[in-house]
Scaffold this motif. Sequence first.
Motif, PDB file in Angstrom:
ATOM      1  N   MET A   1       0.831  -1.196   0.000  1.00 48.97           N
ATOM      2  CA  MET A   1       0.000   0.000   0.000  1.00 48.97           C
ATOM      3  C   MET A   1       0.871   1.253   0.000  1.00 48.97           C
ATOM      4  O   MET A   1       1.878   1.319   0.686  1.00 48.97           O
ATOM      5  CB  MET A   1      -0.854   0.055   1.247  1.00 48.97           C
ATOM      6  CG  MET A   1      -2.236  -0.529   1.251  1.00 48.97           C
ATOM      7  SD  MET A   1      -3.297  -0.234  -0.121  1.00 48.97           S
ATOM      8  CE  MET A   1      -4.045  -1.826  -0.198  1.00 48.97           C
ATOM      9  N   GLU A   3       0.636   5.566   0.382  1.00 47.15           N
ATOM     10  CA  GLU A   3      -0.213   6.651   0.868  1.00 47.15           C
ATOM     11  C   GLU A   3       0.301   7.968   0.305  1.00 47.15           C
ATOM     12  O   GLU A   3       1.493   8.247   0.380  1.00 47.15           O
ATOM     13  CB  GLU A   3      -0.215   6.699   2.393  1.00 47.15           C
ATOM     14  CG  GLU A   3      -1.122   7.790   2.947  1.00 47.15           C
ATOM     15  CD  GLU A   3      -1.219   7.777   4.455  1.00 47.15           C
ATOM     16  OE1 GLU A   3      -1.830   6.846   4.993  1.00 47.15           O
ATOM     17  OE2 GLU A   3      -0.666   8.688   5.083  1.00 47.15           O
ATOM     18  N   ALA A  31      -7.790   1.773  -1.115  1.00 47.74           N
ATOM     19  CA  ALA A  31      -8.178   1.198   0.169  1.00 47.74           C
ATOM     20  C   ALA A  31      -8.942   2.207   1.020  1.00 47.74           C
ATOM     21  O   ALA A  31      -9.903   1.868   1.695  1.00 47.74           O
ATOM     22  CB  ALA A  31      -6.947   0.705   0.919  1.00 47.74           C
ATOM     23  N   GLN A  45      -4.940   5.968   0.457  1.00 48.16           N
ATOM     24  CA  GLN A  45      -4.128   4.758   0.531  1.00 48.16           C
ATOM     25  C   GLN A  45      -4.570   3.880  -0.629  1.00 48.16           C
ATOM     26  O   GLN A  45      -5.764   3.633  -0.801  1.00 48.16           O
ATOM     27  CB  GLN A  45      -4.338   4.034   1.846  1.00 48.16           C
ATOM     28  CG  GLN A  45      -3.759   4.763   3.029  1.00 48.16           C
ATOM     29  CD  GLN A  45      -3.867   3.967   4.318  1.00 48.16           C
ATOM     30  OE1 GLN A  45      -4.643   3.028   4.413  1.00 48.16           O
ATOM     31  NE2 GLN A  45      -3.087   4.342   5.306  1.00 48.16           N
ATOM     32  N   PHE A  46      -3.588   3.406  -1.423  1.00 48.15           N
ATOM     33  CA  PHE A  46      -3.940   2.634  -2.601  1.00 48.15           C
ATOM     34  C   PHE A  46      -2.848   1.637  -2.975  1.00 48.15           C
ATOM     35  O   PHE A  46      -1.709   1.749  -2.526  1.00 48.15           O
ATOM     36  CB  PHE A  46      -4.218   3.571  -3.780  1.00 48.15           C
ATOM     37  CG  PHE A  46      -3.038   4.392  -4.235  1.00 48.15           C
ATOM     38  CD1 PHE A  46      -2.279   4.008  -5.331  1.00 48.15           C
ATOM     39  CD2 PHE A  46      -2.680   5.557  -3.571  1.00 48.15           C
ATOM     40  CE1 PHE A  46      -1.189   4.757  -5.747  1.00 48.15           C
ATOM     41  CE2 PHE A  46      -1.603   6.319  -3.984  1.00 48.15           C
ATOM     42  CZ  PHE A  46      -0.845   5.912  -5.076  1.00 48.15           C
ATOM     43  N   ASP A  47      -3.234   0.673  -3.794  1.00 45.60           N
ATOM     44  CA  ASP A  47      -2.327  -0.338  -4.317  1.00 45.60           C
ATOM     45  C   ASP A  47      -1.737   0.202  -5.612  1.00 45.60           C
ATOM     46  O   ASP A  47      -2.441   0.326  -6.619  1.00 45.60           O
ATOM     47  CB  ASP A  47      -3.108  -1.629  -4.575  1.00 45.60           C
ATOM     48  CG  ASP A  47      -2.250  -2.746  -5.128  1.00 45.60           C
ATOM     49  OD1 ASP A  47      -1.123  -2.484  -5.590  1.00 45.60           O
ATOM     50  OD2 ASP A  47      -2.722  -3.903  -5.107  1.00 45.60           O
TER      51      ASP A  47
END
Length: 68
Positions: A1, A3, A31, A45-47
């Motif tokens: 993850m 941010e 996320a 927050q992300f992949d």
Amino acid sequence: MVEVTISVEGMSCGHCKAAVEGALSKVDGVASAEVNLAAKNVTVQFDSGKVSEENLKNEIEEAGYDVV
């Protein structure tokens, strides 16, 4: 993850907060998205394998707000 915090102009109320968070939350790989109206930004927050920061900025702009 990953941010990131993205500065966003044009958000001034609860509807703005909900619009930006909602637009980002629908993106595959995100996320969480939390707007801070006072600071004029959104923390996401992300992949990074599924979505890029550039994609997130485009989503914000498509929702009607300016990324700075």
